[in-house]
Design an enzyme around this catalytic site. Structure first.
Site, mmCIF file in Angstrom:
data_model
loop_
_atom_site.group_PDB
_atom_site.id
_atom_site.type_symbol
_atom_site.label_atom_id
_atom_site.label_comp_id
_atom_site.label_asym_id
_atom_site.label_seq_id
_atom_site.Cartn_x
_atom_site.Cartn_y
_atom_site.Cartn_z
ATOM 1 N N CYS A 81 -59.901 3.956 9.134
ATOM 2 C CA CYS A 81 -61.046 4.876 9.080
ATOM 3 C C CYS A 81 -62.210 4.445 9.959
ATOM 4 C CB CYS A 81 -61.520 5.042 7.640
ATOM 5 S SG CYS A 81 -62.272 3.557 6.929
ATOM 6 N N LYS A 116 -33.135 -21.359 -8.891
ATOM 7 C CA LYS A 116 -33.259 -20.663 -7.614
ATOM 8 C C LYS A 116 -33.104 -21.651 -6.463
ATOM 9 C CE LYS A 116 -34.524 -16.835 -7.557
ATOM 10 N NZ LYS A 116 -33.775 -15.566 -7.556
ATOM 11 N N ASP A 166 -26.240 -11.829 -5.974
ATOM 12 C CA ASP A 166 -27.361 -11.088 -5.392
ATOM 13 C C ASP A 166 -26.894 -9.669 -5.076
ATOM 14 O OD1 ASP A 166 -29.806 -10.478 -4.399
ATOM 15 O OD2 ASP A 166 -29.615 -11.613 -2.540
ATOM 16 N N GLU A 190 3.830 1.804 -1.318
ATOM 17 C CA GLU A 190 4.378 2.077 -2.655
ATOM 18 C C GLU A 190 3.293 2.598 -3.588
ATOM 19 O OE1 GLU A 190 7.746 -0.920 -3.842
ATOM 20 O OE2 GLU A 190 6.197 -2.017 -2.750
ATOM 21 N N ARG A 235 -30.153 -1.730 -14.476
ATOM 22 C CA ARG A 235 -30.963 -2.490 -15.429
ATOM 23 C C ARG A 235 -32.274 -1.762 -15.735
ATOM 24 N NH1 ARG A 235 -35.287 -5.733 -15.670
ATOM 25 N NH2 ARG A 235 -35.268 -7.397 -17.225
ATOM 26 N N ASP A 268 0.817 -1.216 0.000
ATOM 27 C CA ASP A 268 0.000 0.000 0.000
ATOM 28 C C ASP A 268 0.852 1.269 0.000
ATOM 29 O OD1 ASP A 268 -2.158 -1.635 0.043
ATOM 30 O OD2 ASP A 268 -2.681 -1.314 2.153
ATOM 31 N N SER A 313 -34.657 -10.605 -18.386
ATOM 32 C CA SER A 313 -34.869 -11.392 -17.183
ATOM 33 C C SER A 313 -34.676 -12.862 -17.542
ATOM 34 C CB SER A 313 -36.288 -11.185 -16.640
ATOM 35 O OG SER A 313 -36.500 -9.839 -16.312
ATOM 36 N N LEU A 314 -34.605 -13.710 -16.524
ATOM 37 C CA LEU A 314 -34.439 -15.143 -16.761
ATOM 38 C C LEU A 314 -35.638 -15.913 -16.225
ATOM 39 C CD1 LEU A 314 -30.686 -15.694 -15.807
ATOM 40 C CD2 LEU A 314 -31.668 -15.539 -18.094
ATOM 41 N N LYS A 363 -26.790 -21.827 -18.849
ATOM 42 C CA LYS A 363 -26.905 -21.291 -20.206
ATOM 43 C C LYS A 363 -26.416 -22.326 -21.210
ATOM 44 C CE LYS A 363 -25.686 -16.622 -18.599
ATOM 45 N NZ LYS A 363 -24.679 -15.541 -18.695
ATOM 46 N N CYS A 389 -61.933 -3.045 3.406
ATOM 47 C CA CYS A 389 -62.588 -1.798 3.788
ATOM 48 C C CYS A 389 -63.198 -1.215 2.522
ATOM 49 C CB CYS A 389 -61.579 -0.825 4.393
ATOM 50 S SG CYS A 389 -62.258 0.832 4.672
ATOM 51 N N GLU A 436 -22.675 -7.598 -12.252
ATOM 52 C CA GLU A 436 -23.389 -7.375 -10.998
ATOM 53 C C GLU A 436 -22.485 -6.662 -10.010
ATOM 54 O OE1 GLU A 436 -27.255 -8.584 -9.146
ATOM 55 O OE2 GLU A 436 -26.423 -8.658 -11.164
ATOM 56 N N GLU A 464 -23.073 -20.736 -14.015
ATOM 57 C CA GLU A 464 -22.499 -19.552 -13.376
ATOM 58 C C GLU A 464 -23.273 -19.211 -12.109
ATOM 59 O OE1 GLU A 464 -20.931 -17.014 -17.218
ATOM 60 O OE2 GLU A 464 -23.024 -16.774 -16.628
ATOM 61 N N ASP A 519 0.621 4.261 -2.714
ATOM 62 C CA ASP A 519 0.319 5.633 -2.301
ATOM 63 C C ASP A 519 1.327 6.624 -2.889
ATOM 64 O OD1 ASP A 519 -1.873 4.835 -0.890
ATOM 65 O OD2 ASP A 519 -0.858 4.782 1.054
ATOM 66 N N TYR A 551 -20.267 -10.970 -16.795
ATOM 67 C CA TYR A 551 -20.582 -12.274 -17.371
ATOM 68 C C TYR A 551 -21.155 -12.217 -18.781
ATOM 69 C CZ TYR A 551 -24.891 -10.558 -15.204
ATOM 70 O OH TYR A 551 -25.935 -9.762 -14.808
ATOM 71 N N LYS A 594 -25.348 -16.911 -9.604
ATOM 72 C CA LYS A 594 -26.313 -15.817 -9.743
ATOM 73 C C LYS A 594 -26.105 -14.862 -8.557
ATOM 74 C CE LYS A 594 -31.171 -14.839 -10.649
ATOM 75 N NZ LYS A 594 -31.319 -13.798 -9.625
ATOM 76 N N CYS A 603 -62.229 -1.142 10.095
ATOM 77 C CA CYS A 603 -60.971 -0.725 9.460
ATOM 78 C C CYS A 603 -60.062 -0.058 10.500
ATOM 79 C CB CYS A 603 -61.249 0.253 8.319
ATOM 80 S SG CYS A 603 -59.752 0.923 7.551
ATOM 81 N N CYS A 649 -60.812 6.708 3.203
ATOM 82 C CA CYS A 649 -59.909 5.869 3.994
ATOM 83 C C CYS A 649 -58.474 6.245 3.614
ATOM 84 C CB CYS A 649 -60.154 4.386 3.721
ATOM 85 S SG CYS A 649 -59.116 3.287 4.712
#
Length: 672
Positions: free
Chosen positions: A412, A315, A125, A34, A144, A32, A80-81, A291, A425, A179, A121, A36, A227, A123, A409, A431
């Site tokens: 209201c 998923k 998050d 060097e 996106r 670090d 989308s997939l 894929k 309601c 991502e 691959e 800097d 990707y 996925k 409710c 309301c």
């Protein structure tokens, strides 16, 4: 001066090379101190010369707070997939792809597609990024958004040191997709000194990249994995391996896990292995992506309206935990539906602290044996990393306090009505949560897209200016807004300008904004495309509506009842008087009337292999056909794909012409 510029170029190249080794390859080449020294020398030369080169690492973090995000239109759509939740779903996706390949090869024996092979691959998050490079230089970075249009976040993305500001490839424009994420170890270190600790890595990354202050983004020390090449002016890849190598050669950080397989069985086996080790990664993943490797096969398989046919997201199975149910509150939605929300003892699931859980309705509470569950232990599940739900009590004993159902409710005080398993309601006019929810929905991005508007704005306008209906928004005046707290001259003018801009709107978006019960974006698009006129739709009868794709009797009745409501009619009339102009694209101009489908009433049923039913429908309508959803004596042709059911049987009974050979359909469409 020339010598100083050459020195700066050399320093930039050296620093960028060290950055690439450290942030992308995870193989530091200098310490670090060097690094800097090199960086400080570059800063000194920039001050001395007054020149800052575009690719200088000193420009990664801007010094000014941004005013907002500009809209960015992607050159290529970010798709989308489709999702596979289990082995059966995965094999169904594979079998569909194999059928399409077999069909193509039977028609093109001279140039068949290769046997299916696959790439697997992770996925990630985080937040999807789409980077634009022109002649090797990073010129834009965007979210996106809806896949076609996102928000430009270049200043924020430039703070991510693993993202190259320049790449070796300089032959025109390319868009690179990936991502943006925050590593879990970085999140842990950040929270040790943070005034407000961050709850999870995904929200930390998304919040940082959509923060108007790039210095906040920089403080999160994000990274990014890439990707895909979504758009290019001259690049052609034989397969996914070549694309990955191109990304690596151009200094992009590629996932540490990209595996290739020749069989779907090997893919399925590896999916189970990765699912079991997901928590060993230093970042969040919510699944894997499968894929097809070959690029020509991808081109042949193409896309549905929503997804590529050559990829699927696997998923992860839901994750469960045990905690204590503390209380249940009742919230009023914009449609008047009363929804129970459970508060539980905080519990960690997959790195996320869960305190609130979904309970759909009274029927859900009864079915899960939760009526007497307050203060007792319950099972909760966080499926696909979304809002968790309560599955049921740990024991069957009725040993907890009772959850009491409201009869009035909570907002209201109106008497509630039970419809099925849901409480409603019916006080649509007075309301507060319903009115605020309706106004907020009306202004949302997928609806009227009124910029600068939020639920806080809706609440303030409701409370202080008596805004009770979306139409009231178009009668707001500067003199009214400027008197409000936190409403300076600039904010008032911005809101009025956004309202004025929203008046010229797409009919489908306007219909979605109205919040017609039992309809969503897909249904309002179908209505707009068919009627192309608000007035014609408002006069439509249920018998007409059920003829449209995906509209059944309940939805048709909801639409008719909605537009017959005097309150709704008055609201729409006030909007139109204020200048709101919902328009739909003109129907396609029919050039040739001598085609076999012109003027014919056609029903599509079953599954087509060469295109989706929506794609086929668009082509038929462009040739002058009228599409309907049910078979009758007025039907001229029924086009039957695989697994056609009752509609095909009825057509056979009535003696209606049937096209069940896809090759014949393609020939009649002029595509074979």
């Amino acid at each position: 001066m020339a010598d100083a510029l050459e020195a700066m170029k050399a320093l930039i190249e050296e620093i960028n090379q060290h950055n690439y080794a450290y942030y992308t390859l995870d193989q530091p080449t200098i310490d670090d101190a060097e690094w800097d020294k090199l960086y400080d020398r570059l800063v000194a030369l920039e001050r001395e010369t007054g020149v800052v080169l575009p690719n200088s690492p000193t420009q990664r973090v801007g010094g000014e707070l941004l005013k907002g995000f500009d809209v960015h239109k992607h050159r290529a759509r970010l798709w989308s997939l489709d999702k596979a939740q289990n082995h059966t779903d995965l094999m169904a996706w594979h079998n569909r792809a194999q059928r399409l390949v077999n069909d193509y090869n039977s028609r093109h024996p001279e140039a068949p597609l290769p046997p299916l092979s696959f790439v697997l691959e992770l996925k990630f998050d985080g937040l999807t990024l789409n980077l634009t490079y022109e002649d090797g230089k990073l010129v834009q970075a965007a979210t996106r958004g809806n896949g076609a249009v996102g928000e430009g976040i270049l200043p924020q993305v430039k703070t991510i040191r693993s993202i190259p500001l320049e790449i070796p490839y300089r032959d025109g424009v390319i868009e690179v997709q990936g991502e943006g994420i925050m590593q879990l170890s970085v999140l842990e270190e950040y929270n040790k000194t943070a005034a407000e600790p961050l709850k999870n890595a995904r929200n930390a990354a998304a919040g940082a990249l959509r923060n108007l202050n790039p210095r906040v983004t920089a403080s999160r020390r994000l990274t990014a994995y890439f990707y895909n090449i979504g758009y290019s002016e001259g690049l052609n890849f034989k397969d996914h391996r070549q694309m990955v190598e191109f990304l690596r050669e151009n200094r992009f950080k590629v996932s540490p896990y990209v595996h290739f397989y020749d069989s779907i069985d090997a893919v399925a086996e590896q999916l189970e292995h990765v699912a079991s080790m997901r928590h060993t990664f230093d970042f969040l993943i919510d699944g894997l992506v499968v894929k097809i490797t070959d690029m020509r096969t991808r081109e042949v398989l193409g896309y549905t309206d929503k997804f590529p046919r050559w990829a699927v997201a696997f998923k992860f199975a839901a994750e469960e935990a045990v905690t204590t149910l503390l209380s249940v509150s009742w919230e009023v939605g914009r449609t008047g539906k009363i929804t129970p929300v459970a508060k539980v003892e905080p519990v960690d699931i997959a790195g996320v602290t869960v305190q609130n859980c979904t309970l759909n309705n009274i029927g859900d509470i009864e079915r899960k044996n939760l009526k007497h569950a307050l203060g007792t232990e319950v099972y909760i599940r966080r499926s696909n990393d979304v809002i968790p739900e309560i599955l049921g009590k740990v024991t069957e004993a009725m040993d907890g306090e009772e959850i009491t159902y409201p009869d009035h409710c909570p907002s209201c005080g109106s008497v509630l009505e039970l419809k099925g398993a849901h409480l409603f309601c019916l006080n649509r006019l007075d309301c507060r949560p319903q009115l605020i929810g309706r106004i907020t929905h009306f202004a949302s991005r997928d609806a009227m897209d009124i910029e600068t508007f939020s639920v806080m704005t809706a609440e303030q306008l409701y409370q202080e200016l008596g805004v009770r209906d979306p139409a009231d928004l178009y009668y707001l005046r500067f003199d009214d807004l400027i008197k409000l707290a936190r409403f300076g001259e600039k904010k008032a003018n911005n809101l009025l300008a956004s309202l004025e801009k929203s008046k010229q709107c797409d009919l489908a978006s306007f219909l979605f904004a109205l919040g017609i019960p039992n309809t969503g974006k897909t249904t309002t698009r179908v209505l707009a495309d068919h009627y192309r006129s608000l007035d014609k739709l408002m006069q439509a009868a249920p018998e007409e509506l059920v003829m449209l794709s995906d509209i059944g009797g309940i939805v048709a009745d909801s639409i008719v009842t909605f537009f017959r409501d005097p309150t709704i009619q008055r609201s729409i009339e006030r909007m139109l008087q204020a200048g709101v102009t919902p328009v739909s694209e003109e129907a396609p101009v029919i050039v040739h009337t001598d085609n076999p489908f012109f003027g014919k009433t056609i029903v599509l049923t079953g599954t087509l292999t060469s295109m989706s039913r929506d794609e086929a429908g668009s082509k038929l309508e462009a040739m002058g056909a009228k599409l309907t959803g049910s078979v009758s004596k007025k039907t001229d042709i029924v086009i039957a794909g695989e697994k056609a059911g009752s509609k095909l049987a009825k057509a056979q009974q009535l003696g209606i012409r049937i096209i069940d050979d896809e090759q014949e359909l393609l020939r009649l469409l002029g595509e074979a």
